[in-house]
Write a protein that holds these residues in place. Sequence first.
Motif: not given
Length: 64
Positions: A1-9
């Motif tokens: 699963m991958c997220l954007t940097a903004e979503a991970l933050a």
Amino acid sequence: MCLTAEALALFLNLLAPQIIESSPGRYVVNATDREAHWVAVGDRWCTMAPQIDRMERFASLRAD
């Protein structure tokens, strides 16, 4: 699963800071059951945690 940097933050901000370790290109979330490693892959952050959880569930169903 991958997220954007903004979503991970956003996700990491929901967690208690003391369970998060960071190093360049990696975040480790010390969850209840095990660690979840988030690794930078290009402009996204990815983890194998869902796949590992699925493999462990299927392994526990296997008859020996």
